[in-house]
Scaffold this motif. Sequence first.
Motif, short mmCIF file in Angstrom:
data_model
loop_
_atom_site.label_atom_id
_atom_site.label_comp_id
_atom_site.label_asym_id
_atom_site.label_seq_id
_atom_site.Cartn_x
_atom_site.Cartn_y
_atom_site.Cartn_z
N LYS A 157 0.83 -1.21 0.00
CA LYS A 157 0.00 0.00 0.00
C LYS A 157 0.87 1.25 0.00
O LYS A 157 0.67 2.16 -0.82
CB LYS A 157 -0.92 0.00 1.23
CG LYS A 157 -1.67 1.29 1.45
CD LYS A 157 -2.37 1.28 2.79
CE LYS A 157 -2.41 2.67 3.35
NZ LYS A 157 -2.90 2.73 4.71
N GLU A 158 1.80 1.34 0.92
CA GLU A 158 2.65 2.53 1.02
C GLU A 158 3.49 2.72 -0.23
O GLU A 158 3.66 3.86 -0.70
CB GLU A 158 3.54 2.44 2.26
CG GLU A 158 2.77 2.47 3.57
CD GLU A 158 1.85 3.68 3.72
OE1 GLU A 158 2.24 4.81 3.31
OE2 GLU A 158 0.73 3.50 4.25
N ARG A 159 4.00 1.65 -0.79
CA ARG A 159 4.83 1.76 -1.99
C ARG A 159 3.99 2.26 -3.17
O ARG A 159 4.38 3.20 -3.87
CB ARG A 159 5.44 0.39 -2.32
CG ARG A 159 6.29 0.39 -3.55
CD ARG A 159 7.55 1.20 -3.36
NE ARG A 159 8.38 1.10 -4.56
CZ ARG A 159 9.04 2.11 -5.08
NH1 ARG A 159 9.04 3.28 -4.49
NH2 ARG A 159 9.75 1.94 -6.18
N VAL A 160 2.84 1.65 -3.39
CA VAL A 160 1.99 2.05 -4.51
C VAL A 160 1.49 3.48 -4.32
O VAL A 160 1.57 4.30 -5.25
CB VAL A 160 0.80 1.07 -4.68
CG1 VAL A 160 -0.23 1.62 -5.65
CG2 VAL A 160 1.30 -0.30 -5.13
N TRP A 161 1.02 3.80 -3.14
CA TRP A 161 0.46 5.14 -2.89
C TRP A 161 1.51 6.22 -3.08
O TRP A 161 1.21 7.32 -3.56
CB TRP A 161 -0.15 5.19 -1.50
CG TRP A 161 -1.11 6.31 -1.28
CD1 TRP A 161 -0.96 7.37 -0.43
CD2 TRP A 161 -2.40 6.50 -1.90
NE1 TRP A 161 -2.05 8.20 -0.48
CE2 TRP A 161 -2.95 7.67 -1.38
CE3 TRP A 161 -3.11 5.78 -2.83
CZ2 TRP A 161 -4.20 8.15 -1.76
CZ3 TRP A 161 -4.35 6.24 -3.22
CH2 TRP A 161 -4.88 7.42 -2.69
N SER A 162 2.75 5.92 -2.73
CA SER A 162 3.83 6.92 -2.87
C SER A 162 4.15 7.21 -4.33
O SER A 162 4.68 8.28 -4.65
CB SER A 162 5.09 6.45 -2.14
OG SER A 162 5.73 5.39 -2.83
N LEU A 163 3.82 6.30 -5.23
CA LEU A 163 4.10 6.47 -6.65
C LEU A 163 2.88 6.89 -7.47
O LEU A 163 3.03 7.40 -8.58
CB LEU A 163 4.65 5.16 -7.23
CG LEU A 163 5.98 4.66 -6.67
CD1 LEU A 163 6.28 3.25 -7.18
CD2 LEU A 163 7.11 5.62 -7.02
N ALA A 164 1.70 6.66 -6.95
CA ALA A 164 0.46 6.90 -7.70
C ALA A 164 0.16 8.39 -7.81
O ALA A 164 0.52 9.19 -6.94
CB ALA A 164 -0.69 6.16 -7.03
N VAL A 165 -0.53 8.74 -8.89
CA VAL A 165 -0.86 10.13 -9.21
C VAL A 165 -2.36 10.34 -9.05
O VAL A 165 -3.16 9.54 -9.56
CB VAL A 165 -0.43 10.44 -10.66
CG1 VAL A 165 -0.83 11.85 -11.07
CG2 VAL A 165 1.06 10.22 -10.83
N PRO A 166 -2.78 11.41 -8.36
CA PRO A 166 -4.22 11.68 -8.22
C PRO A 166 -4.91 11.80 -9.58
O PRO A 166 -4.31 12.27 -10.56
CB PRO A 166 -4.26 13.02 -7.48
CG PRO A 166 -2.96 13.11 -6.75
CD PRO A 166 -1.96 12.41 -7.66
N LEU A 167 -6.15 11.35 -9.63
CA LEU A 167 -6.94 11.38 -10.86
C LEU A 167 -6.85 12.74 -11.54
O LEU A 167 -6.66 12.81 -12.76
CB LEU A 167 -8.40 11.02 -10.57
CG LEU A 167 -9.36 11.14 -11.74
CD1 LEU A 167 -9.03 10.12 -12.83
CD2 LEU A 167 -10.80 10.97 -11.27
N SER A 168 -6.98 13.82 -10.80
CA SER A 168 -7.00 15.16 -11.39
C SER A 168 -5.70 15.53 -12.09
O SER A 168 -5.66 16.41 -12.94
CB SER A 168 -7.32 16.21 -10.32
OG SER A 168 -6.28 16.24 -9.36
N GLN A 169 -4.61 14.84 -11.76
CA GLN A 169 -3.31 15.13 -12.35
C GLN A 169 -2.84 14.04 -13.31
O GLN A 169 -1.78 14.17 -13.93
CB GLN A 169 -2.27 15.29 -11.25
CG GLN A 169 -2.55 16.40 -10.29
CD GLN A 169 -1.66 16.36 -9.06
OE1 GLN A 169 -0.62 15.72 -9.07
NE2 GLN A 169 -2.06 17.03 -8.01
#
Length: 173
Positions: A157-169
């Motif tokens: 979770k922490e690894r993916v969330w740190s790399l993921a980009v918010p929908l708006s961006q």
Amino acid sequence: MLLAQGEAFNNLFREAKREAFHLEIRDDYYPADYPPLVRFLAGEPEDYEWFQPWLNQVRESTDRGVAVNRARVVTVPHNDYTRYAKHVARLNVEAGEDVRYLPRHLIDSDELTTDDWWIFDDSVVAFTVFEPGDNGRWIGGAVTTDPRIVEYIRFVKERVWSLAVPLSQYDEP
């Protein structure tokens, strides 16, 4: 593990105090003839009435102060389903959910799980269970509180969330 379905699964949200986090790693969740997908691809209008129970669940959770977060690991270029899901995700965001995207090529597959899952308050994991087949219907979550599984899921979770980009961006690379 216990299979939580229907209200038992919904209760995981009701019992959450801080966060409900979902990881999606599949590129397809419905067959090509799924009516809302067909309408989207044809440019036809959609009332999203079928989606209201989920949006209500998100609103109820966020109104209680529970963050509802979703990370989608997606293949680039996007397939029809990913484009459709991204289009619909604006409704998730409007309801209070934080939806983020991570192109699959930007993370090592060894840092991912092979299944989708939810984690509630970093302590209860519900692996997403689908009917057999590539586009099987969602039937519930296989729930565990096993500390080793929870610890591993928290790492992912922490690894993916740190790399993921918010929908708006997020724009397809």
